[in-house]
Scaffold this active site. Structure first.
Site, PDB file in Angstrom:
ATOM      1  N   ASP A 348      -3.876  -0.924  -2.332  1.00 13.57           N
ATOM      2  CA  ASP A 348      -3.546  -0.637  -0.943  1.00 13.57           C
ATOM      3  C   ASP A 348      -2.743  -1.800  -0.371  1.00 13.57           C
ATOM      4  O   ASP A 348      -3.102  -2.969  -0.551  1.00 13.57           O
ATOM      5  CB  ASP A 348      -4.849  -0.445  -0.159  1.00 13.57           C
ATOM      6  CG  ASP A 348      -4.616  -0.197   1.310  1.00 13.57           C
ATOM      7  OD1 ASP A 348      -3.995   0.824   1.656  1.00 13.57           O
ATOM      8  OD2 ASP A 348      -5.049  -1.042   2.123  1.00 13.57           O
ATOM      9  N   GLU A 385       1.016   0.098  -3.525  1.00 10.92           N
ATOM     10  CA  GLU A 385       1.590   0.677  -2.313  1.00 10.92           C
ATOM     11  C   GLU A 385       2.526  -0.401  -1.764  1.00 10.92           C
ATOM     12  O   GLU A 385       2.059  -1.408  -1.238  1.00 10.92           O
ATOM     13  CB  GLU A 385       0.491   1.013  -1.308  1.00 10.92           C
ATOM     14  CG  GLU A 385       1.015   1.651  -0.041  1.00 10.92           C
ATOM     15  CD  GLU A 385      -0.080   1.900   0.988  1.00 10.92           C
ATOM     16  OE1 GLU A 385      -0.044   2.952   1.655  1.00 10.92           O
ATOM     17  OE2 GLU A 385      -0.971   1.031   1.137  1.00 10.92           O
TER      18      GLU A 385
END
Length: 697
Positions: A348, A385
């Site tokens: 993330d 990401e």
């Protein structure tokens, strides 16, 4: 009753955390700025502190001590002594019980009250000092011993170019699955249920990517609103599985589920959140890292260390450039890879981890170097990401070799094309592997994680049913979530009985799925999209631990749901069967496979090459992509995608040379059998046809 007269022996500074050696427990806790650290022992319920021991030694900024005769199951917390000087970045407060960052099991949940803050939270002044004990409100760490039998586990080790990822939430996946015993629904154990595994195998996915399962905190704001942190992007412990998903209360049920998935040929990838923690900004709580060494664990503003850098949008930013913090991240990843046999990780806000302090993103940052050289971590799948909200925070395509990256340009361009608003040139770049972004340093097309939908945003059914977000249930007056979805309702906002609109929506959905699964790159399917899962237009369901987010498996049993899932099964079969669809190398149209036939080429609906002017024509919605190879048997094989993003049917003429052609996919007719086709074919509006041709050229 507490005891500050330590009976602890000196112990060892490694490994960090609490380690049982068969005769006792070694405690090792990093802090570069603490004066002393205590280990507080609690009864088995975690309610009463029964002893307090000062760690007697400190080596290389690691406090350590050994407690003889201590056993697995011992419940403990930490207290750190040091300066409380927020203006200098120090926030030590021994009145606050702290969770061991290396805790592998966590007992209890946070009980929200003001004692969890190191300062007088009612005053709003973080320079103040709160003397109340936070232990009654804090979860505690538990010493563990791991004995799980992995002896017959075989990791699938699926090659990247054969990987198809299925993104899902542990609880949401099975909470409404009636085949699973009620007590096990929504749990790790349910991941291994035969119905789940059979479904994943049937639709042809090779990897299950789970939203965060590191132990996380339910935000105080959401709890007070009657909502929940459903997604779990609020980590408290990087080594402990989230206990809410345990049907048995034991982490071994997760290990058993992973073992069962491996036996079915399915890898497990974890979505991990190392960019921030649950402690929030400088006005946040003191739960673990802040109380142990705020100045080391978090990045602070360079001109005022009282304040946290907030490149993550969550209030704090973990300083992954600090050697001990980087060690913790690597230790955590290695623990999950070795102790749970996890096959990969999706990071993330991975851009945040690649920041070297205040020097911005660096593909040579220590985080990337450590993972790429590690003998364990370099062998698992690594996905980033590639963005955050910090300066220069969009780094798609700029990660080092060895990493794949979420490609939001593929998502946006695909949605726009099938909406009728996209340009052919950009679309062509995305479906051919995004070489403009990834073809450097010997990276391969698999580095592009292609997706049309993900947990963060609308489901695929909603992309074709809503033009606006509908997040009223989130309690933020529909102000949260993105306003830019590139979605289309095709005439009616939300559900409709109009058969023409229903048919058009179905065609668009199948066209986007076809694009996803026949493009170069690694496809990621949002769980539930294969049978029409909806969130009623909500594009930010992070706080919806409810039927709004859970999978309604009865939709799969409906005629529409079964038809769609069967279409996905056909698409994944095509991807498996034809190497051109999942090419492990970029195709640039420079290699001639036969005379005048290039490895990849582009045409219009008349079978003619596109001119520079054609590529720039915003009104043109027809596009043909042909990929060609020479098979081992000497025959030439071509896979041709004929795409009509416009509002009317178009007759396509196949480009030369003549081949024996078979239609294998038609998004306008999901049940059409494979059949031979002639020199031309009609493609319906908003539809794509995939044709395979062979010849002895």
């Amino acid at each position: 009753m507490t005891d500050t007269d330590t009976p602890l022996k000196g112990g060892k500074p490694y490994p960090l955390g609490a380690t049982f050696d068969g005769k006792g427990v070694n405690f090792a806790v990093f802090s570069a700025h603490a004066d002393a650290i205590d280990v507080c022992v609690f009864d088995e319920t975690g309610a009463r502190e029964i002893a307090r021991h000062r760690l007697p030694e400190c080596t290389d900024e690691v406090f350590h001590g050994y407690l003889p005769d201590a056993r697995p199951g011992l419940v403990y917390g930490l207290r750190a002594h040091g300066r409380y000087a927020p203006e200098e970045g120090h926030r030590f407060n021994p009145n606050k019980l702290l969770l061991d960052p290396y805790a592998r099991r966590i007992l209890g949940e946070i009980k929200w009250d003001d004692t969890l803050y190191g300062y007088d939270v009612q005053s709003g002044d973080d320079l103040s000092f709160d003397e109340r004990d936070s232990a009654p409100a804090m979860p505690k760490a538990v010493v563990t011993e791991e004995t799980f039998d992995w002896s017959d586990d075989v990791r699938p080790a699926t090659p990247w170019n054969r990987t198809i990822i299925y993104e899902a939430h542990v609880k949401g996946l099975t909470k409404l699955l009636k085949d699973v015993p009620e007590a096990e629904r929504g749990s790790y154990k349910a991941l291994a249920h035969p119905k789940v595994i059979a479904h994943l195998q049937r639709i042809g996915v090779t990897a299950l990517e789970l939203l965060p399962i590191h132990a996380f905190v339910q935000d105080r704001r959401l709890v007070e609103m009657g909502l929940a942190n459903y997604w779990g992007y609020n980590t408290l412990g990087f080594f402990a599985p989230e206990a809410r998903y345990m049907a048995t209360g034991e982490a071994d049920e997760l290990r058993a589920a992973i073992k069962a998935l491996h036996a079915a040929g399915i890898e497990v990838i974890l979505d991990v959140v190392y960019n921030h923690t649950a402690e929030g900004s400088e006005l946040g709580t003191t739960l673990s890292f802040r109380g142990l060494d705020n100045k080391s664990y978090y990045r602070a503003m360079p001109d005022d260390p009282r304040y946290c850098v907030n490149d993550t949008g969550t209030g704090n930013t973990v300083d992954a450039s600090h050697p001990r913090v980087l060690q913790m991240i690597a230790d955590s990843l290695r623990y999950w890879a070795e102790s749970f046999h996890v096959d990969g990780f999706r990071f993330d806000l991975g851009c945040t981890l690649g920041r070297n302090g205040h020097n911005g993103f660096d593909p040579r940052a220590g985080f990337f170097d450590v993972l790429r050289q590690d003998p364990v971590l370099s062998q698992v799948k690594l996905i980033s990401e590639p963005w955050d909200i910090g300066p220069g925070g969009y780094q798609l395509g700029n990660h080092p070799p060895g990493f794949a990256e979420w490609n939001d340009k593929f998502r946006n361009t695909t949605r726009l094309f099938w909406k009728g608003a996209g340009e052919r040139a950009e679309f062509a770049s995305r479906i051919s592997g995004s070489a403009d972004l990834f073809d450097e340093r010997a990276r391969r097309p698999w580095a592009s994680i292609n997706f049309v939908t993900a947990h963060d945003g609308q489901t695929l059914a909603d992309v074709a049913s809503y033009e606006e977000k509908h997040n009223e249930a989130n309690g933020e007056d529909n102000k949260d979530g993105s306003d830019d979805n590139n979605s289309c309702n095709w005439g009616v906002e939300g559900p409709t009985d109009d058969p023409a609109i229903i048919a058009l929506r179905g065609r668009v959905i199948r066209s986007m799925l076809t694009t996803l699964l026949t493009s170069l790159g690694t496809p990621m399917l949002l769980g539930g999209d294969e049978f029409g899962r909806t969130q009623n237009g909500n594009n930010n369901a992070y706080c919806q631990d409810s039927e709004l987010s859970w999978f309604h498996w009865d939709h799969l049993e409906s005629p529409q749901g079964h038809e769609l899932s069967d279409f996905v099964r056909r698409l994944t079969a095509v991807r498996r069967h034809y190497p051109l669809v999942r090419s492990s190398s970029f195709l640039h149209g420079r290699n001639e496979i036969a005379e005048g036939v290039l490895d990849i080429d582009w045409f219009d609906e008349n079978g003619q090459h596109l001119s520079d002017e054609d590529w720039q024509n915003p009104e043109a919605k027809a596009l043909v992509m042909r990929r060609v190879r020479r098979r081992p048997d000497g025959m030439v094989e071509a896979v041709t995608m004929l795409m009509n993003g416009g509002p009317e049917p178009i007759e396509f003429t196949f480009p030369q040379p003549e081949l024996e052609r078979y239609l294998v996919i038609d998004s306008a007719d999901p049940r059409c059998p494979e059949r031979e086709v002639g020199p031309s074919i009609t493609v319906q509006d908003r539809a794509v046809v995939v044709v395979v041709g062979t010849g002895g050229l």
